[in-house]
Design a protein around this motif. Structure first.
Motif, PDB file in Angstrom:
ATOM      1  N   SER A 133       0.741  -0.991  -0.386  1.00 41.67           N
ATOM      2  CA  SER A 133      -0.370   0.458   0.400  1.00 41.67           C
ATOM      3  C   SER A 133       0.603   1.656   0.453  1.00 41.67           C
ATOM      4  O   SER A 133       0.183   2.263  -0.848  1.00 41.67           O
ATOM      5  CB  SER A 133      -0.918  -0.292   0.986  1.00 41.67           C
ATOM      6  OG  SER A 133      -1.780  -1.068   0.948  1.00 41.67           O
ATOM      7  N   PHE A 134       2.376   1.300   1.128  1.00 39.53           N
ATOM      8  CA  PHE A 134       3.021   1.896   0.830  1.00 39.53           C
ATOM      9  C   PHE A 134       3.534   2.727  -0.388  1.00 39.53           C
ATOM     10  O   PHE A 134       3.542   4.152  -0.978  1.00 39.53           O
ATOM     11  CB  PHE A 134       4.162   1.845   1.796  1.00 39.53           C
ATOM     12  CG  PHE A 134       4.779   2.956   2.282  1.00 39.53           C
ATOM     13  CD1 PHE A 134       4.597   4.324   3.082  1.00 39.53           C
ATOM     14  CD2 PHE A 134       5.967   3.353   1.600  1.00 39.53           C
ATOM     15  CE1 PHE A 134       5.371   5.779   3.330  1.00 39.53           C
ATOM     16  CE2 PHE A 134       7.249   4.456   1.892  1.00 39.53           C
ATOM     17  CZ  PHE A 134       6.553   5.351   2.416  1.00 39.53           C
ATOM     18  N   SER A 135       4.796   2.072  -0.899  1.00 39.81           N
ATOM     19  CA  SER A 135       4.844   1.797  -2.343  1.00 39.81           C
ATOM     20  C   SER A 135       4.085   2.565  -3.332  1.00 39.81           C
ATOM     21  O   SER A 135       4.004   3.364  -4.972  1.00 39.81           O
ATOM     22  CB  SER A 135       5.772   0.288  -3.452  1.00 39.81           C
ATOM     23  OG  SER A 135       4.601  -0.734  -3.168  1.00 39.81           O
ATOM     24  N   ASP A 140       0.607   6.279  -6.972  1.00 39.21           N
ATOM     25  CA  ASP A 140      -0.173   7.353  -7.036  1.00 39.21           C
ATOM     26  C   ASP A 140      -0.019   9.142  -7.177  1.00 39.21           C
ATOM     27  O   ASP A 140      -1.243   9.744  -7.628  1.00 39.21           O
ATOM     28  CB  ASP A 140      -1.549   7.149  -6.774  1.00 39.21           C
ATOM     29  CG  ASP A 140      -2.168   5.177  -7.082  1.00 39.21           C
ATOM     30  OD1 ASP A 140      -1.637   5.098  -8.564  1.00 39.21           O
ATOM     31  OD2 ASP A 140      -2.442   4.421  -6.169  1.00 39.21           O
ATOM     32  N   LEU A 141       1.241   8.806  -6.021  1.00 36.44           N
ATOM     33  CA  LEU A 141       0.857  10.176  -5.691  1.00 36.44           C
ATOM     34  C   LEU A 141       1.545  11.786  -6.652  1.00 36.44           C
ATOM     35  O   LEU A 141       1.347  12.181  -6.932  1.00 36.44           O
ATOM     36  CB  LEU A 141       1.369  10.890  -4.003  1.00 36.44           C
ATOM     37  CG  LEU A 141       0.677  10.490  -2.592  1.00 36.44           C
ATOM     38  CD1 LEU A 141       1.399  10.602  -1.478  1.00 36.44           C
ATOM     39  CD2 LEU A 141      -0.084  11.269  -2.488  1.00 36.44           C
ATOM     40  N   LEU A 146       1.669  14.934 -11.453  1.00 34.24           N
ATOM     41  CA  LEU A 146       1.932  14.995 -12.715  1.00 34.24           C
ATOM     42  C   LEU A 146       0.370  14.979 -13.426  1.00 34.24           C
ATOM     43  O   LEU A 146       0.579  16.630 -14.540  1.00 34.24           O
ATOM     44  CB  LEU A 146       2.091  13.812 -13.305  1.00 34.24           C
ATOM     45  CG  LEU A 146       3.419  13.386 -12.810  1.00 34.24           C
ATOM     46  CD1 LEU A 146       3.726  12.248 -13.911  1.00 34.24           C
ATOM     47  CD2 LEU A 146       4.376  14.296 -13.112  1.00 34.24           C
ATOM     48  N   PHE A 147      -0.839  15.085 -12.880  1.00 34.49           N
ATOM     49  CA  PHE A 147      -1.925  15.025 -13.704  1.00 34.49           C
ATOM     50  C   PHE A 147      -2.221  16.566 -13.044  1.00 34.49           C
ATOM     51  O   PHE A 147      -3.180  17.448 -13.961  1.00 34.49           O
ATOM     52  CB  PHE A 147      -2.554  14.284 -12.386  1.00 34.49           C
ATOM     53  CG  PHE A 147      -4.129  14.419 -13.918  1.00 34.49           C
ATOM     54  CD1 PHE A 147      -4.789  14.132 -14.998  1.00 34.49           C
ATOM     55  CD2 PHE A 147      -5.312  15.109 -12.876  1.00 34.49           C
ATOM     56  CE1 PHE A 147      -5.854  14.402 -15.478  1.00 34.49           C
ATOM     57  CE2 PHE A 147      -7.037  14.813 -13.411  1.00 34.49           C
ATOM     58  CZ  PHE A 147      -7.142  14.692 -15.280  1.00 34.49           C
ATOM     59  N   TYR A 167      -8.301  13.367  -4.693  1.00 33.31           N
ATOM     60  CA  TYR A 167      -8.464  12.274  -4.329  1.00 33.31           C
ATOM     61  C   TYR A 167      -6.201  12.344  -3.895  1.00 33.31           C
ATOM     62  O   TYR A 167      -6.183  11.798  -2.793  1.00 33.31           O
ATOM     63  CB  TYR A 167      -9.353  11.058  -5.261  1.00 33.31           C
ATOM     64  CG  TYR A 167      -8.838   9.851  -4.729  1.00 33.31           C
ATOM     65  CD1 TYR A 167      -9.005   9.538  -3.467  1.00 33.31           C
ATOM     66  CD2 TYR A 167      -8.057   9.127  -5.274  1.00 33.31           C
ATOM     67  CE1 TYR A 167      -8.747   7.755  -2.823  1.00 33.31           C
ATOM     68  CE2 TYR A 167      -8.126   7.581  -4.494  1.00 33.31           C
ATOM     69  CZ  TYR A 167      -8.109   7.439  -3.679  1.00 33.31           C
ATOM     70  OH  TYR A 167      -8.159   6.391  -3.480  1.00 33.31           O
ATOM     71  N   ARG A 168      -5.926  12.498  -5.349  1.00 37.69           N
ATOM     72  CA  ARG A 168      -4.590  12.183  -5.227  1.00 37.69           C
ATOM     73  C   ARG A 168      -4.217  12.842  -3.614  1.00 37.69           C
ATOM     74  O   ARG A 168      -2.370  12.639  -3.326  1.00 37.69           O
ATOM     75  CB  ARG A 168      -4.025  11.748  -7.060  1.00 37.69           C
ATOM     76  CG  ARG A 168      -4.349  10.382  -7.585  1.00 37.69           C
ATOM     77  CD  ARG A 168      -4.301  10.828  -8.885  1.00 37.69           C
ATOM     78  NE  ARG A 168      -3.728   9.150  -9.168  1.00 37.69           N
ATOM     79  CZ  ARG A 168      -5.297   8.647  -9.553  1.00 37.69           C
ATOM     80  NH1 ARG A 168      -6.554   8.837  -9.576  1.00 37.69           N
ATOM     81  NH2 ARG A 168      -5.073   7.555 -10.484  1.00 37.69           N
TER      82      ARG A 168
END
Length: 317
Positions: A133-135, A140-141, A146-147, A167-168
Motif C-alpha cells: 500500500s505504501f509503495s 499514485d501521489l 503530474l496530472f 483524491y490523489r
C-alpha cells in the motif's frame, strides 16, 4: 473527555523524537531545510489518523504504529515542498519556501530527501500489505502531481478531473495513514475498511474546504497569499461549478487561461456568486458520509474521529 490532541500528546512526542532523530541538522542545506520545515509546525493530521487506527489494534505492536505515523508526516512534508514548486509559492506556513529561497534543484532535492527518509523509516516495519500500500500510494501521489501539472490553466477540465486531483492530493494520503495504522497494529479488515471509507470522505471534504479558503480565508491563517490557486491556473471546485452555469464567466476563464486577462474580474464574479457556498455544501455531504462510516467503531476512537469531522466541518468559521 480529553481532546484528541490531549489523548495523543505522548504518542506525538515519540513521533517527533523519531522525526528529529532522522532529520537532525548536519550543515547540509537539504537536511537543514527539511528539519526547519518539520519544526515550523503543521496540523500533523495524517499521523493522527495512523495513531487512532493503531489504537484499535494490538497494543504490543504500537512501536510500528509510531514509525508509520512518522513516515507519513515525512511524506506529507515532501509533498508540500514539491507542491510549492508546482504552485510557484513564496510562502509556506508563514515562512519563505525552499523553492523561492534556494531554487528549483534544492527544492526537488529537499522533497526527495524527505521522501527517502520516510521510506527508510517505514522499511523497518515487517508487514507485506503495508509495504504494498505504501509503495502504490507513493506512485499514485506522483501520478497525481503530474496530472495536476497537466491540468494547469485547463479551462475545459471536468468535475471528475477535479475530484481525481483532490483524491490523489489529499484523500489518498489520509487513506494510507489509516491503512498503515491498521496494518501495523494487526487491525481486523472489517474495522479497517470502515475507517478507510471514513478517511476517503474526510480527505475529500478537507481539500474542498481548503480550496474554498483560498477565496474566503484569512491570509495569516492560510500561510500563503489568497487567490493563489486561481492565479496559478489551478481551477478548483467553486471555479468549475460557476463555469458550468455562467457562459460569460466560462469565456473569461478561457481568456485568462490563454493570456492572463480578467483575473480580478473572475475573482469578483466568483465571490458574488453562490459557488463557494455550493462547494461547502458538497464538502458537508462528505462529512456526513464519514460520520456514517464509523458509527460502529469502538469508543473512544469513534468520538475522536467524530471530533475531527466536527472541527473540519466548522473550519471556514
Amino acid at each position: 473527555m480529553k481532546t484528541v490532541k490531549e489523548y495523543l500528546s505522548s504518542d506525538f512526542e515519540k513521533i517527533n523524537t523519531l522525526i528529529k532523530k532522522n532529520l537532525a541538522p548536519n550543515n547540509v542545506l537539504v537536511n537543514n531545510k527539511s528539519y526547519e520545515l518539520f519544526m515550523s509546525g503543521g496540523k500533523k493530521i495524517r499521523p493522527t489518523f495512523t495513531l487512532l487506527a493503531g489504537k484499535l489494534g494490538d497494543p504490543n505492536r504500537f512501536e510500528d504504529v509510531l514509525k508509520a505515523g512518522a513516515s507519513l508526516e515525512l511524506i506529507h512534508m515532501a509533498s508540500l515542498v514539491h507542491d510549492d514548486i508546482i504552485d510557484n509559492s513564496k510562502m509556506r506556513r508563514g515562512k519563505t519556501t525552499v523553492y523561492y529561497e534556494h531554487g528549483y534543484l534544492q527544492a526537488i532535492n529537499t522533497g526527495n530527501y524527505l521522501l527517502s527518509t520516510s521510506i527508510s523509516l517505514v522499511s523497518t516495519i515487517k508487514h507485506k500489505e503495508l509495504h504494498r500500500s505504501f509503495s502504490e500510494t507513493i506512485r499514485d501521489l506522483v501520478d497525481g502531481e503530474l496530472f495536476q501539472l497537466d491540468q494547469q490553466f485547463n479551462a475545459h477540465q471536468t468535475l471528475d478531473d477535479y475530484y481525481r486531483k483532490i483524491y490523489r492530493k489529499t484523500a489518498l494520503l489520509i487513506e494510507l495513514s489509516i491503512k498503515m495504522g491498521g496494518y501495523a497494529s494487526g487491525l481486523s479488515s472489517h474495522t479497517l475498511n470502515h475507517l478507510i471509507e471514513y478517511g476517503y470522505h474526510i480527505g475529500m471534504s478537507f481539500q474542498i474546504i481548503d480550496d474554498c479558503l483560498d477565496f474566503i480565508g484569512d491570509e495569516k491563517n492560510l500561510g500563503k497569499p489568497k487567490f493563489s490557486d486561481m492565479e496559478n491556473g489551478h481551477y478548483t471546485l467553486p471555479v468549475l461549478l460557476h463555469r458550468n452555469r455562467d457562459a460569460s464567466f466560462r469565456d473569461r476563464l478561457e481568456a485568462f487561461s490563454k493570456d492572463g486577462e480578467y483575473l480580478e474580474g473572475l475573482i469578483e464574479t466568483l465571490l458574488a456568486s453562490d459557488a463557494i457556498e455550493q462547494s461547502l455544501s458538497i464538502s458537508s455531504q462528505h462529512i456526513e458520509k464519514a460520520r456514517e462510516a464509523i458509527r460502529n467503531i469502538d469508543s473512544p476512537i469513534r468520538e475522536y474521529l467524530m471530533e475531527i469531522a466536527e472541527k473540519l466541518a466548522n473550519r471556514p468559521n
